[in-house]
Design a protein around this motif. Structure first.
Motif, PDB file in Angstrom:
ATOM      1  N   GLU A   1       0.821  -1.065   0.016  1.00 32.11           N
ATOM      2  CA  GLU A   1      -0.201  -0.031   0.058  1.00 32.11           C
ATOM      3  C   GLU A   1       1.005   1.119   0.072  1.00 32.11           C
TER       4      GLU A   1
ATOM      5  N   ASP B   1      -3.488   3.887  -1.230  1.00 37.83           N
ATOM      6  CA  ASP B   1      -3.978   3.168  -2.245  1.00 37.83           C
ATOM      7  C   ASP B   1      -3.876   1.474  -1.605  1.00 37.83           C
ATOM      8  N   ASN B   2      -4.753   0.582  -2.087  1.00 37.72           N
ATOM      9  CA  ASN B   2      -4.700  -0.737  -1.552  1.00 37.72           C
ATOM     10  C   ASN B   2      -4.393  -0.989  -0.226  1.00 37.72           C
TER      11      ASN B   2
ATOM     12  N   ASN C   1      -6.384  -6.266   0.477  1.00 33.28           N
ATOM     13  CA  ASN C   1      -6.363  -5.301  -0.180  1.00 33.28           C
ATOM     14  C   ASN C   1      -7.538  -4.383  -0.300  1.00 33.28           C
ATOM     15  N   ALA C   2      -7.956  -3.470   0.676  1.00 35.04           N
ATOM     16  CA  ALA C   2      -9.125  -2.574   0.316  1.00 35.04           C
ATOM     17  C   ALA C   2      -8.969  -1.598  -0.939  1.00 35.04           C
ATOM     18  N   ASN C   3     -10.013  -1.172  -1.582  1.00 36.18           N
ATOM     19  CA  ASN C   3      -9.823  -0.117  -2.483  1.00 36.18           C
ATOM     20  C   ASN C   3      -8.778   0.947  -2.154  1.00 36.18           C
ATOM     21  N   SER C   4      -9.166   1.569  -1.019  1.00 34.45           N
ATOM     22  CA  SER C   4      -8.544   2.716  -0.653  1.00 34.45           C
ATOM     23  C   SER C   4      -8.928   3.114   0.590  1.00 34.45           C
TER      24      SER C   4
ATOM     25  N   ASN D   1     -12.569   2.259   2.265  1.00 32.39           N
ATOM     26  CA  ASN D   1     -13.385   1.903   0.827  1.00 32.39           C
ATOM     27  C   ASN D   1     -13.271   0.271   0.678  1.00 32.39           C
ATOM     28  N   THR D   2     -14.327  -0.625   1.059  1.00 33.09           N
ATOM     29  CA  THR D   2     -14.223  -1.919   0.986  1.00 33.09           C
ATOM     30  C   THR D   2     -15.147  -2.520  -0.048  1.00 33.09           C
ATOM     31  N   GLU D   3     -15.573  -1.626  -1.118  1.00 38.05           N
ATOM     32  CA  GLU D   3     -16.565  -1.917  -2.033  1.00 38.05           C
ATOM     33  C   GLU D   3     -16.157  -3.054  -2.783  1.00 38.05           C
ATOM     34  N   ASN D   4     -14.799  -3.499  -2.870  1.00 36.21           N
ATOM     35  CA  ASN D   4     -14.193  -4.435  -3.729  1.00 36.21           C
ATOM     36  C   ASN D   4     -14.175  -5.994  -2.786  1.00 36.21           C
TER      37      ASN D   4
ATOM     38  N   SER E   1     -18.377  -1.171   3.364  1.00 33.21           N
ATOM     39  CA  SER E   1     -17.520  -0.049   3.936  1.00 33.21           C
ATOM     40  C   SER E   1     -18.178   0.368   5.444  1.00 33.21           C
TER      41      SER E   1
END
Length: 875
Positions: free
Chosen positions: A628, A657-658, A682-685, A717-720, A725
């Motif tokens: 990250e 990031d990540n 790895n979360a988005n951001s 941001n954990t949308e992935n 989130s």
């Protein structure tokens, strides 16, 4: 007022030599071939507003002619600290020769007053014998120097100094330095107690330290260490450097969480001096410390030894629902005791090879043994297809943890003929050999607690760990004109770890059977190589520092029980840093900084091995993790008021990031039972933003305060990922410190903290050697409830020169420092509260001793140690 080394370096040193004796006299009041030492000079030190300043360094110098150069120079006669009301009084001074009083204090410009002590009455009387003293017969030789006013010293870009009694704060471009020597609340404690009183730093019930909500990197004397904060005695610490946004000179690793650099006490005073202390707390745990320093000629030797014991007590409650194939409700009450002690030893040597070259070496040894125990009353309700089943059990754990730490540091510093040009080179090694054993015994009752035991289960875990840090670094500084300098350096850091953990199941006869699912044996090596360059300059009132760092890293690891090998090499990454500063009118300054950092995934986070050794914390690495990167920005405003009162306001923003975050998922164990598995993703951001205010104020000569407030907001941001989130939450943290100087040499210190409701930390990498525990929590989902705490300490100094002191302190005097955490995911919901060592009382006695030899202070030594112009020619 708390003083630190300034550009003159020696005021702090000479503040301690009031016990030094004047050179031997041939007769009372006379010296062979010189005037009698019967003079007296007195006066008062104040600031520009006329307010008295206490604890100012006052040096008495005399003018002599150097027999070699035939030029005038200054030699030291006496030194002292002014009283709380700013007064000073020198006696037994030579008369009829030029003298100079030099007054200096942190935050003020040094001020010299030239004077000569002469007869106050009229000249010689008639009838004086021919062989009488040429100085005459005089009734009094008193010299009143009046009120000497010091002017505030507002520093330029490189250093802005502000002072408070405890702790003293020094602001530099990329760090805040807090002097903790007068922090009496932490007397007899460890570095954790020190951190609880450092602004911007928060310490939770488990000793986890956060800086603006993130876990910082811990250094000791500027280098990585295997020591944890509870293994460093508070009385061995001189200061703490807080770097919220480190420049390119420092490691890029850590993801922008910052650095806490612990500076251990060092002593280079001529002669000998030392201190001893002993204490005990209300749980019956003793502590003792002895320190000694001697310097003769070109050699300086420092030795410190400490023993610190603990008998901590923690109570806790857990209320947890688990939603898997069956719904389980667990209620648990815990009583934990942690009994043990550690011994800390340090010896160091400095060899002054020449006026320009110094060689240093030190060795640190720590040995500790702790025997924590836990007793848990557990009630479990399981609801499934066959209905509700309630069981009661009593779980007892007996643990033994021992460790040996060995640390070696070596260094060289060379000063070139060009002023400000210097080269340093140093290396350090910290290694640990740790052993642990834990025996878990669970009694399952046939009914309610107290009924006969239906059956007993026993599990034993044995482990060893051997981490080691190697660091080699060299730095070069070259001044380019009066306002510019170029800095460059190289650094290599290697971390090695061997870890063996084995879990056994014991039968009713005590026979042990190895549990293959609870075996975790591995070794790993991490390497980081770096180079940096930093340019600092100023144009008028505008200053700037531009830095660039390049780092490459690699890791390799082996799972010894499976034969698997893992490795990865990260390419060279560039990490710039920018620091800007503008001096404004009326002692004001604005600073801005921007940096780029990296957080590389660790070995435990990467290996795809499932560790079943702790059934409440089953872990698995994720080999697909990527590093990250964090961009950090900070804007600060500094205002210095009269009496060196200071206001620091900062705003900060970090974007990652990540972001590497804990993630909880469900799975099946080898026997087909559904379980919860803690892993990493790895979360988005993620971002963190906030504002911080730090204020130090000297209200009167006997009362000063410091205040730190930090309001912050963070979001991941954990949308992935599979879970939503967590909502962003605004939180704030406050820390207040108040110091009172009372009559009869009493000092009182009161410290209070408040933490509002805040999200659970995202990635808490404590200094441990094994997979990090998570107490069945996913750190991206949960919060900590608000709490506050108040600590109080009273200190009494006595004997000549206040050489002895007694300190009594109490932590958490209102029993309010509860840690109450709530966490949840799609698979569980848990509330977990604990209270550790409330109203703990410590009693500590300290005695300082020493003897300084003024004959050792020669001109070349004064020059090399920063005596300033005390040895320069008089105009």
């Amino acid at each position: 007022m708390r003083k630190k080394f300034t550009s003159t370096a020696f005021p702090f040193f000479f503040a301690l030599i009031a016990v030094a004796q004047a050179p031997k006299q041939s007769a009372p009041g006379a010296r062979p071939g010189g005037p009698p030492t019967i003079g007296r000079a007195f006066g008062k030190i104040a600031d520009s507003t006329g307010a008295s300043i206490g604890e100012v360094s006052a040096l008495l110098l005399k003018s002599v002619v150097d027999p070699v150069t035939k030029k005038k120079k200054l030699l030291l006669l006496k030194g002292m600290d002014t009283k709380a009301n700013g007064e000073f009084d020198f006696e037994d001074l030579p008369i009829s020769i030029p003298l100079v009083l030099r007054a200096s204090a942190t935050g003020y410009k040094s001020h010299d007053v030239s004077f000569t002590i002469t007869q106050e009455s009229a000249g010689s009387q008639a009838g004086t014998p021919a062989n009488a003293s040429p100085y005459g017969s005089i009734p009094s030789f008193d010299k009143d120097l009046g009120v000497i006013r010091l002017v505030n010293d507002v520093k330029t870009l490189s250093s802005v100094v502000v002072t408070s009694s405890a702790p003293t704060m020094k602001l530099e471009l990329d760090k805040k330095v807090f002097n903790v020597e007068k922090n009496i609340v932490s007397a007899g404690g460890t570095a954790l107690d020190v951190m609880r009183n450092v602004p911007s730093v928060n310490v939770d019930i488990d000793g986890n330290v956060t800086l603006r909500g993130a876990t910082p990197t811990i250094f000791v004397d500027g280098r990585p260490t295997t020591l944890s904060l509870d293994e460093i005695p508070a009385d061995a610490i001189e200061s703490v450097e807080v770097m919220t946004n480190p420049s390119a000179k420092y490691d890029a690793s850590g993801g922008g969480a910052g650095i806490l650099n612990i500076i251990l006490k060092k002593n280079r005073k001529k002669g000998y001096n030392g201190n001893i202390s002993a204490g005990i707390d209300s749980h019956g745990a003793p502590n003792a410390l002895a320190g000694f320093n001697v310097r003769q000629g070109k050699v300086n030797i420092t030795a410190n030894g400490l023993i610190n014991a603990t008998n901590g007590k923690t109570t806790g409650n857990t209320d947890r629902y688990t939603y898997l194939t069956t719904t389980t409700h667990l209620l648990q009450q815990d009583l934990s005791r942690n009994k043990g002690q550690f011994v800390f030893g340090q010896i160091g040597a400095d060899y002054f090879a020449s006026n320009k070259t110094t060689l240093s070496a030190s060795y640190i040894k720590v040995h500790g043994t702790f025997k924590p125990t836990d007793v848990s009353d557990i009630e479990t309700d399981s609801t499934g297809p066959l209905g509700k089943v309630t069981t009661y059990s009593l779980r007892k754990s007996n643990n033994v943890r021992s460790f040996d730490v060995n640390g070696v540091q070596t260094g060289m510093k060379h000063i070139f003929d060009k002023e400000g040009e210097e080269l340093t080179a140093d290396g350090s090694y910290f290694g640990v050999n740790a052993h642990s054993s834990a025996l878990y015994t669970t009694d399952y009752y046939t009914g309610l607690p107290g009924t006969p035991v239906a059956f007993v289960t026993q599990q034993q875990t044995l482990g060893t760990a051997d981490p080691a840090f190697f660091t080699v670094q060299t730095d070069y500084t070259d001044p380019l004109g009066s306002k510019s300098k170029l800095e460059a350096g190289l650094r290599a850091s290697i971390q090695k770890l061997t870890n063996d953990n084995n879990t056994y199941t014991l039968d009713q006869s005590g026979n042990a059977f190895l549990d293959s699912l609870g075996t975790s044996n591995y070794k790993s090596t991490n390497r980081v190589y770096a180079a940096y360059v930093n340019f600092t300059s100023a144009i008028g009132n505008f200053g700037y520092a531009l830095g660039l760092r390049a780092e490459s890293s690699s890791y390799s690891g082996d799972l010894l029980n499976t034969g698997q090998h893992f490795s990865n090499t990260y390419p060279v990454s560039i990490f710039p840093s920018i620091f800007l500063s503008e001096k404004l009118k009326h002692d004001q300054e604005v600073q801005f900084s921007a940096t780029r950092k990296i957080n590389r995934p660790g070995f435990f986070q990467l290996i795809p091995y499932t560790d079943y050794s702790d059934t409440l914390n089953i872990t698995r690495g994720n080999p697909n993790l990527v590093p990250e990167f964090t961009e950090s920005f900070e804007l600060s405003y500094i205002k210095t008021f009269a009496r060196s009162n200071t206001l620091l306001i900062s705003g900060y923003y970090k974007y990652t990031d990540n972001m590497i975050t804990r993630f909880q998922d469900s799975g099946l164990n080898p026997i087909g039972k559904q379980i919860l598995i803690n892993t990493y993703e790895n979360a988005n951001s993620a971002y963190t933003t906030g504002a911080e205010i730090t204020s130090t104020d000297k209200i009167t000569n006997w009362w000063d305060i410091s205040l730190n407030l930090n309001a912050y907001n963070s979001h991941i941001n954990t949308e992935n990922l599979k879970q939503p989130s967590q909502p962003a939450l605004w939180s704030w943290f406050g820390k207040f410190n108040s110091n009172f100087k009372l009559p009869s040499n009493f000092t009182v210190q009161l410290t209070a903290i408040y933490q509002s409701k805040t999200n659970l930390p995202v990635n808490q990498n404590s200094n441990q050697f094994g997979p990090p525990g998570s107490n069945t929590q996913s750190s991206s989902q949960g919060y900590i409830k608000s709490f506050y705490g108040v600590d109080l300490a009273v200190k009494k100094t006595f004997l000549k020169n206040n050489a002895a002191s007694v300190t009594v302190s109490m932590s958490d005097i209102f029993r309010t420092r509860w840690s109450d955490q709530y966490s949840q995911s799609a698979f569980f919901a848990q509330e977990y509260d604990r209270l550790k060592d409330p109203q703990l009382v410590r009693l500590v006695f300290t005695y300082r001793f020493g003897k300084m030899d003024l004959n050792l202070f020669k001109r070349k030594d004064m020059h090399t140690q920063g005596m300033g112009d005390a040895g320069s020619s008089l105009q």
